[in-house]
Design a protein around this motif. Structure first.
Motif, PDB file in Angstrom:
ATOM      1  N   ILE A   1       0.844  -1.605  -0.054  1.00  0.00           N
ATOM      2  CA  ILE A   1      -0.021   0.503  -0.220  1.00  0.00           C
ATOM      3  C   ILE A   1       0.880   1.392   0.031  1.00  0.00           C
ATOM      4  CG2 ILE A   1      -1.694  -1.105   1.165  1.00  0.00           C
ATOM      5  CD1 ILE A   1      -0.729  -0.226   3.847  1.00  0.00           C
ATOM      6  N   GLU A   2       0.144   2.147  -0.602  1.00  0.00           N
ATOM      7  CA  GLU A   2       0.937   3.993  -0.958  1.00  0.00           C
ATOM      8  C   GLU A   2       0.913   4.141   0.963  1.00  0.00           C
ATOM      9  OE1 GLU A   2       2.943   5.198  -3.668  1.00  0.00           O
ATOM     10  OE2 GLU A   2       2.962   3.287  -4.380  1.00  0.00           O
ATOM     11  N   CYS A   3       2.279   4.635   1.336  1.00  0.00           N
ATOM     12  CA  CYS A   3       1.915   5.771   2.721  1.00  0.00           C
ATOM     13  C   CYS A   3       2.263   6.904   2.961  1.00  0.00           C
ATOM     14  CB  CYS A   3       2.442   4.514   3.052  1.00  0.00           C
ATOM     15  SG  CYS A   3       1.896   2.912   4.270  1.00  0.00           S
ATOM     16  N   ASN A   4       1.918   7.711   2.875  1.00  0.00           N
ATOM     17  CA  ASN A   4       2.095   8.944   3.109  1.00  0.00           C
ATOM     18  C   ASN A   4       3.477   8.745   4.057  1.00  0.00           C
ATOM     19  OD1 ASN A   4      -0.085  10.045   0.794  1.00  0.00           O
ATOM     20  ND2 ASN A   4      -0.911  11.288   3.103  1.00  0.00           N
ATOM     21  N   GLY A   5       5.022   9.708   3.417  1.00  0.00           N
ATOM     22  CA  GLY A   5       5.834   9.990   4.310  1.00  0.00           C
ATOM     23  C   GLY A   5       6.950   8.957   3.861  1.00  0.00           C
ATOM     24  N   LEU A   6       6.693   8.081   2.928  1.00  0.00           N
ATOM     25  CA  LEU A   6       7.271   6.838   2.816  1.00  0.00           C
ATOM     26  C   LEU A   6       7.289   6.446   1.077  1.00  0.00           C
ATOM     27  CD1 LEU A   6       5.636   3.607   4.342  1.00  0.00           C
ATOM     28  CD2 LEU A   6       7.577   5.172   5.039  1.00  0.00           C
ATOM     29  N   SER A   7       8.864   6.426   0.982  1.00  0.00           N
ATOM     30  CA  SER A   7       8.522   6.844  -0.421  1.00  0.00           C
ATOM     31  C   SER A   7       8.404   5.980  -0.959  1.00  0.00           C
ATOM     32  CB  SER A   7      10.275   6.614  -0.782  1.00  0.00           C
ATOM     33  OG  SER A   7      10.516   6.255  -0.173  1.00  0.00           O
TER      34      SER A   7
ATOM     35  N   PRO B   1       6.161   1.630  -1.742  1.00  0.00           N
ATOM     36  CA  PRO B   1       4.853   1.626  -1.058  1.00  0.00           C
ATOM     37  C   PRO B   1       5.521   0.214   0.370  1.00  0.00           C
ATOM     38  CG  PRO B   1       4.734   0.855  -3.221  1.00  0.00           C
ATOM     39  CD  PRO B   1       6.021   1.660  -3.324  1.00  0.00           C
ATOM     40  N   PHE B   2       4.197   0.459   1.500  1.00  0.00           N
ATOM     41  CA  PHE B   2       4.567  -0.868   2.735  1.00  0.00           C
ATOM     42  C   PHE B   2       3.856  -1.651   2.471  1.00  0.00           C
ATOM     43  CE2 PHE B   2       4.154  -2.261   7.221  1.00  0.00           C
ATOM     44  CZ  PHE B   2       5.332  -1.511   7.510  1.00  0.00           C
ATOM     45  N   HIS B   3       4.753  -3.187   2.849  1.00  0.00           N
ATOM     46  CA  HIS B   3       4.045  -4.384   3.024  1.00  0.00           C
ATOM     47  C   HIS B   3       3.255  -4.572   3.650  1.00  0.00           C
ATOM     48  CE1 HIS B   3       3.404  -8.716   0.391  1.00  0.00           C
ATOM     49  NE2 HIS B   3       3.317  -8.793   2.435  1.00  0.00           N
ATOM     50  N   ALA B   4       1.587  -4.283   3.988  1.00  0.00           N
ATOM     51  CA  ALA B   4       0.970  -4.227   5.010  1.00  0.00           C
ATOM     52  C   ALA B   4       0.353  -5.594   4.875  1.00  0.00           C
ATOM     53  CB  ALA B   4      -0.041  -2.965   4.999  1.00  0.00           C
TER      54      ALA B   4
ATOM     55  N   TYR C   1     -10.392  16.283  13.421  1.00  0.00           N
ATOM     56  CA  TYR C   1      -9.626  17.553  12.670  1.00  0.00           C
ATOM     57  C   TYR C   1      -8.056  16.986  13.650  1.00  0.00           C
ATOM     58  CZ  TYR C   1      -8.196  22.326  12.762  1.00  0.00           C
ATOM     59  OH  TYR C   1      -6.868  22.974  12.736  1.00  0.00           O
ATOM     60  N   GLY C   2      -6.875  17.306  12.414  1.00  0.00           N
ATOM     61  CA  GLY C   2      -5.553  17.472  13.213  1.00  0.00           C
ATOM     62  C   GLY C   2      -5.493  16.319  12.700  1.00  0.00           C
ATOM     63  N   THR C   3      -5.880  15.169  12.181  1.00  0.00           N
ATOM     64  CA  THR C   3      -6.014  13.511  12.011  1.00  0.00           C
ATOM     65  C   THR C   3      -5.090  13.623  10.716  1.00  0.00           C
ATOM     66  OG1 THR C   3      -6.805  12.806  14.202  1.00  0.00           O
ATOM     67  CG2 THR C   3      -6.051  11.518  12.269  1.00  0.00           C
ATOM     68  N   GLU C   4      -3.584  13.089  10.715  1.00  0.00           N
ATOM     69  CA  GLU C   4      -3.374  13.530   9.066  1.00  0.00           C
ATOM     70  C   GLU C   4      -3.507  11.447   9.047  1.00  0.00           C
ATOM     71  OE1 GLU C   4       1.299  13.157   6.792  1.00  0.00           O
ATOM     72  OE2 GLU C   4       1.306  13.333   9.107  1.00  0.00           O
ATOM     73  N   VAL C   5      -4.276  11.128   7.267  1.00  0.00           N
ATOM     74  CA  VAL C   5      -4.248  10.018   7.458  1.00  0.00           C
ATOM     75  C   VAL C   5      -3.363   9.844   6.584  1.00  0.00           C
ATOM     76  CG1 VAL C   5      -5.809   8.361   5.166  1.00  0.00           C
ATOM     77  CG2 VAL C   5      -6.798  10.241   7.115  1.00  0.00           C
ATOM     78  N   LEU C   6      -2.185   8.616   6.295  1.00  0.00           N
ATOM     79  CA  LEU C   6      -0.991   7.871   6.109  1.00  0.00           C
ATOM     80  C   LEU C   6      -1.747   7.189   5.333  1.00  0.00           C
ATOM     81  CD1 LEU C   6       1.188   7.528   8.861  1.00  0.00           C
ATOM     82  CD2 LEU C   6       1.250   9.396   7.810  1.00  0.00           C
ATOM     83  N   ALA C   7      -2.016   6.086   5.491  1.00  0.00           N
ATOM     84  CA  ALA C   7      -2.451   5.503   4.118  1.00  0.00           C
ATOM     85  C   ALA C   7      -4.367   5.252   3.904  1.00  0.00           C
ATOM     86  CB  ALA C   7      -1.773   4.018   4.355  1.00  0.00           C
ATOM     87  N   SER C   8      -4.757   4.880   3.006  1.00  0.00           N
ATOM     88  CA  SER C   8      -6.077   4.820   2.936  1.00  0.00           C
ATOM     89  C   SER C   8      -6.238   3.168   2.004  1.00  0.00           C
ATOM     90  CB  SER C   8      -6.556   5.847   2.581  1.00  0.00           C
ATOM     91  OG  SER C   8      -6.804   6.423   2.667  1.00  0.00           O
ATOM     92  N   VAL C   9      -7.262   2.570   2.528  1.00  0.00           N
ATOM     93  CA  VAL C   9      -7.165   1.048   1.411  1.00  0.00           C
ATOM     94  C   VAL C   9      -9.278   1.445   1.059  1.00  0.00           C
ATOM     95  CG1 VAL C   9      -5.763  -0.413   2.025  1.00  0.00           C
ATOM     96  CG2 VAL C   9      -8.111  -0.319   3.776  1.00  0.00           C
ATOM     97  N   PRO C  10      -9.327   0.613  -0.230  1.00  0.00           N
ATOM     98  CA  PRO C  10     -11.070   1.025  -0.279  1.00  0.00           C
ATOM     99  C   PRO C  10     -12.387   1.307   1.197  1.00  0.00           C
ATOM    100  CG  PRO C  10     -10.065  -0.504  -1.591  1.00  0.00           C
ATOM    101  CD  PRO C  10      -9.587  -0.346  -0.870  1.00  0.00           C
ATOM    102  N   GLN C  11     -11.944   0.040   1.712  1.00  0.00           N
ATOM    103  CA  GLN C  11     -12.760  -0.540   3.104  1.00  0.00           C
ATOM    104  C   GLN C  11     -12.023   1.264   4.003  1.00  0.00           C
ATOM    105  OE1 GLN C  11     -11.100  -2.273   1.926  1.00  0.00           O
ATOM    106  NE2 GLN C  11     -11.424  -4.224   1.571  1.00  0.00           N
ATOM    107  N   GLY C  12     -11.213   1.500   4.386  1.00  0.00           N
ATOM    108  CA  GLY C  12     -11.794   3.266   4.903  1.00  0.00           C
ATOM    109  C   GLY C  12     -10.008   3.513   5.078  1.00  0.00           C
ATOM    110  N   TYR C  13      -9.165   4.667   6.048  1.00  0.00           N
ATOM    111  CA  TYR C  13      -8.726   4.265   6.483  1.00  0.00           C
ATOM    112  C   TYR C  13      -7.325   3.075   7.197  1.00  0.00           C
ATOM    113  CZ  TYR C  13     -11.021   9.001   6.447  1.00  0.00           C
ATOM    114  OH  TYR C  13     -11.738  10.238   5.499  1.00  0.00           O
ATOM    115  N   ALA C  14      -6.404   2.961   6.740  1.00  0.00           N
ATOM    116  CA  ALA C  14      -5.334   1.815   7.196  1.00  0.00           C
ATOM    117  C   ALA C  14      -4.108   2.031   7.956  1.00  0.00           C
ATOM    118  CB  ALA C  14      -5.031   0.773   6.181  1.00  0.00           C
ATOM    119  N   ALA C  15      -4.205   3.871   8.126  1.00  0.00           N
ATOM    120  CA  ALA C  15      -2.807   4.134   9.205  1.00  0.00           C
ATOM    121  C   ALA C  15      -3.455   5.697   9.300  1.00  0.00           C
ATOM    122  CB  ALA C  15      -1.431   4.615   8.209  1.00  0.00           C
TER     123      ALA C  15
END
Length: 191
Positions: free
Chosen positions: A122-128, A130-133, A146-160
């Motif tokens: 999966i693609e993750c913000n802050g990583l150059s 993909p991360f093998h999750a 508010y103020g929560t950063e989403v680092l990774a998403s999948v079709p079902q929702g936010y994964a990180a």
């Protein structure tokens, strides 16, 4: 600066978290397992492992850790069941009362039962790259505050997700040998 990471050792994949943080810290600190509320303020960061969220929460209550965890000023690294524990709300489950440390709604078992567990890059913000999750009976965050950063998403929702010093994952970064998220967490703690 030498740091101290505590791994909540009530239930779940405790040893995997301890090993991953020991490797990520190297000579810059130590990792300890804890089962007592009085240990909580002594750590720079805490890992809440995956496992069975209802069981872990029951054991947290029994050990008198709920309030100390809610008042903890360091960072929390939460995976799978740990993500459920950190939430302010659990979707479709009014009986489970999470710690409310991060303003997010989490859906447990978002992908189905144990046999629907899977691995994905999966693609993750802050990583150059993909991360093998590794997703094992995983939750997802369906809403973040508010103020929560989403680092990774999948079709079902936010994964990180990350908020302040806290990071929460639907998957298990401690299992795959890729320590990039552990290092990001330690960097934010100044370790």
């Amino acid at each position: 600066m030498a740091g101290r990471i505590g791994v909540l050792a009530l239930q779940g994949d405790v040893s995997e978290h301890a090993l991953a943080f020991t490797r990520a810290l190297g000579e810059k600190g130590e990792v300890s397992l804890f089962r007592d509320a009085s240990d909580i303020p002594t750590f720079d960061g805490i890992a809440l492992p995956g496992g069975e969220s209802t069981t872990i929460m029951r054991l947290i209550h029994k050990a008198g850790m709920q309030r100390p965890l809610q008042q903890y000023e360091g960072g929390i690294f939460a995976t799978c069941a740990g993500m459920v524990l950190l939430a302010s709300e659990v979707q479709d489950d009014s009986l489970f009362e999470p710690l409310g440390i991060m303003d997010m709604t989490v859906k447990r078992n978002a992908f189905g039962r144990q046999r629907e567990s899977f691995e994905a890059d999966i693609e993750c913000n802050g990583l150059s790259s993909p991360f093998h999750a590794i997703f094992i009976r995983a939750p997802v965050a369906t809403r973040v505050g508010y103020g929560t950063e989403v680092l990774a998403s999948v079709p079902q929702g936010y994964a990180a997700v990350r908020h302040g010093l806290h990071m929460a994952f639907a998957f298990h970064p401690e299992l795959g040998g890729d320590l990039r998220f552990h290092r990001l967490f330690l960097e934010r703690l100044g370790l």
